[in-house]
Design a protein around this motif. Structure first.
Motif, PDB file in Angstrom:
ATOM      1  N   PRO A  19      35.077 -13.889  -3.888  1.00 26.10           N
ATOM      2  CA  PRO A  19      34.476 -14.664  -3.217  1.00 26.10           C
ATOM      3  C   PRO A  19      33.575 -14.227  -1.800  1.00 26.10           C
ATOM      4  N   THR A  20      32.608 -14.732  -1.711  1.00 28.94           N
ATOM      5  CA  THR A  20      31.805 -14.297  -0.288  1.00 28.94           C
ATOM      6  C   THR A  20      32.528 -15.338   0.863  1.00 28.94           C
ATOM      7  N   LEU A  21      32.231 -14.607   1.879  1.00 29.83           N
ATOM      8  CA  LEU A  21      32.594 -15.280   3.228  1.00 29.83           C
ATOM      9  C   LEU A  21      32.354 -16.813   3.253  1.00 29.83           C
ATOM     10  N   ASP A  22      31.033 -17.092   3.072  1.00 28.76           N
ATOM     11  CA  ASP A  22      30.746 -18.238   2.883  1.00 28.76           C
ATOM     12  C   ASP A  22      31.513 -19.218   1.965  1.00 28.76           C
ATOM     13  N   GLU A  23      31.884 -18.546   0.709  1.00 27.79           N
ATOM     14  CA  GLU A  23      32.688 -19.387   0.020  1.00 27.79           C
ATOM     15  C   GLU A  23      34.228 -19.679   0.373  1.00 27.79           C
ATOM     16  N   LEU A  24      34.573 -18.377   0.931  1.00 29.07           N
ATOM     17  CA  LEU A  24      35.966 -18.582   1.292  1.00 29.07           C
ATOM     18  C   LEU A  24      36.036 -19.575   2.817  1.00 29.07           C
ATOM     19  N   PHE A  25      35.244 -19.355   3.699  1.00 29.53           N
ATOM     20  CA  PHE A  25      35.175 -20.641   4.985  1.00 29.53           C
ATOM     21  C   PHE A  25      34.955 -21.815   4.365  1.00 29.53           C
ATOM     22  N   GLU A  26      34.269 -22.177   3.151  1.00 22.76           N
ATOM     23  CA  GLU A  26      33.994 -23.492   2.691  1.00 22.76           C
ATOM     24  C   GLU A  26      35.351 -24.084   2.325  1.00 22.76           C
ATOM     25  N   ARG A  27      35.866 -23.253   1.552  1.00 24.50           N
ATOM     26  CA  ARG A  27      37.033 -23.827   0.935  1.00 24.50           C
ATOM     27  C   ARG A  27      38.464 -23.751   2.139  1.00 24.50           C
ATOM     28  N   LEU A  28      38.420 -22.941   3.119  1.00 23.43           N
ATOM     29  CA  LEU A  28      39.482 -23.013   4.108  1.00 23.43           C
ATOM     30  C   LEU A  28      39.359 -24.142   4.914  1.00 23.43           C
ATOM     31  N   GLU A  29      37.919 -24.483   5.395  1.00 22.99           N
ATOM     32  CA  GLU A  29      37.701 -25.618   6.093  1.00 22.99           C
ATOM     33  C   GLU A  29      38.368 -26.805   5.789  1.00 22.99           C
ATOM     34  N   GLN A  30      38.366 -26.952   4.385  1.00 26.52           N
ATOM     35  CA  GLN A  30      38.866 -28.156   3.799  1.00 26.52           C
ATOM     36  C   GLN A  30      40.619 -28.351   3.819  1.00 26.52           C
ATOM     37  N   SER A  31      41.084 -27.015   4.105  1.00 30.56           N
ATOM     38  CA  SER A  31      42.461 -27.216   3.677  1.00 30.56           C
ATOM     39  C   SER A  31      43.340 -26.810   5.041  1.00 30.56           C
ATOM     40  N   VAL A  32      42.740 -26.131   5.875  1.00 33.34           N
ATOM     41  CA  VAL A  32      43.762 -25.693   6.960  1.00 33.34           C
ATOM     42  C   VAL A  32      44.155 -26.819   7.945  1.00 33.34           C
ATOM     43  N   PRO A  33      45.427 -27.031   8.292  1.00 35.20           N
ATOM     44  CA  PRO A  33      45.726 -28.002   9.032  1.00 35.20           C
ATOM     45  C   PRO A  33      45.291 -28.154  10.286  1.00 35.20           C
ATOM     46  N   GLU A  34      45.131 -29.520  10.921  1.00 32.67           N
ATOM     47  CA  GLU A  34      44.689 -29.538  12.188  1.00 32.67           C
ATOM     48  C   GLU A  34      45.424 -28.996  13.227  1.00 32.67           C
ATOM     49  N   GLY A  35      44.708 -28.211  14.606  1.00 34.52           N
ATOM     50  CA  GLY A  35      45.551 -27.570  15.249  1.00 34.52           C
ATOM     51  C   GLY A  35      46.048 -26.146  14.959  1.00 34.52           C
ATOM     52  N   TYR A  36      45.359 -25.586  13.660  1.00 30.91           N
ATOM     53  CA  TYR A  36      45.294 -24.317  13.406  1.00 30.91           C
ATOM     54  C   TYR A  36      44.005 -23.658  13.528  1.00 30.91           C
TER      55      TYR A  36
END
Length: 196
Positions: A19-36
């Protein structure tokens, strides 16, 4: 917490279906808990909780930078892609050069950075002193400051050359960070930096 995206047989070259950085960030932005906060350092995802001590130190540094930099040139926790394999950092504090430009995608460029500061978190300290320092030096970031609330010290790295910093100064909290002979051109007081 660290999630590694590397395989043991990988060197510096990316695999065709990595995955590219863009793909990784897109996936992570949807799954990282608030406050992290999360970053990708050399292909590994690092998450750390935001703490009051962390934020107070960031705010103190930002307030000092604002005496020289307008607010549109001081950033915190904003993604900037750096050279090397899968390096997308959300540095604690960044000050951008006056003549900065953005990428086609509207992102900040590492080539325009004057200053970076990282405030140590227990789980990510090794990154700040290790791979991130190496990447900042390779990217020729003029000033890199690490604030460590656990031991009450700052490390100040300046004069990047050949992938490393030529100057490395350690200061205890209470001693000023004198950057008057750098592109930053100010002194940052550490008197009010909180301890953990």
């Amino acid at each position: 917490m660290t999630i590694s995206l590397e395989r043991t047989d990988r060197i510096e070259m990316a695999e065709p279906n990595e995955p590219t950085l863009d793909e990784l960030f897109e996936r992570l932005e949807q799954s990282v808990p608030e406050g992290y906060k999360f970053e990708i350092v050399g292909g590994a995802v690092h998450m750390s909780p935001q703490r009051a001590t962390h934020w107070e130190t960031i705010l103190d540094i930002v307030e000092h930078l604002r005496t020289r930099y307008p607010k549109k040139r001081v950033l915190s926790d904003v993604r900037i892609d750096f050279p090397g394999r899968l390096n997308g950092f959300a540095s604690d504090v960044v000050a951008m050069a006056e003549d900065y430009t953005k990428t086609e995608k509207g992102r900040w460029r590492y080539q325009d950075i004057d200053f970076v500061a990282e405030v140590i978190s227990e789980g990510t300290a090794a990154n700040d002193y290790g791979p991130k320092k190496a990447v900042y030096a390779a990217a020729e970031v003029p000033v890199y400051v690490i604030a460590d609330p656990y031991i009450g010290r700052c490390r100040v790295f300046t004069r990047p050359q050949d992938g490393d910093y030529k100057d490395d100064v350690t200061l205890v909290y209470g001693q000023p960070i004198d950057l008057t002979d750098t592109v930053v051109g100010i002194t940052i007081s550490t008197d009010d930096f909180p301890r953990d």
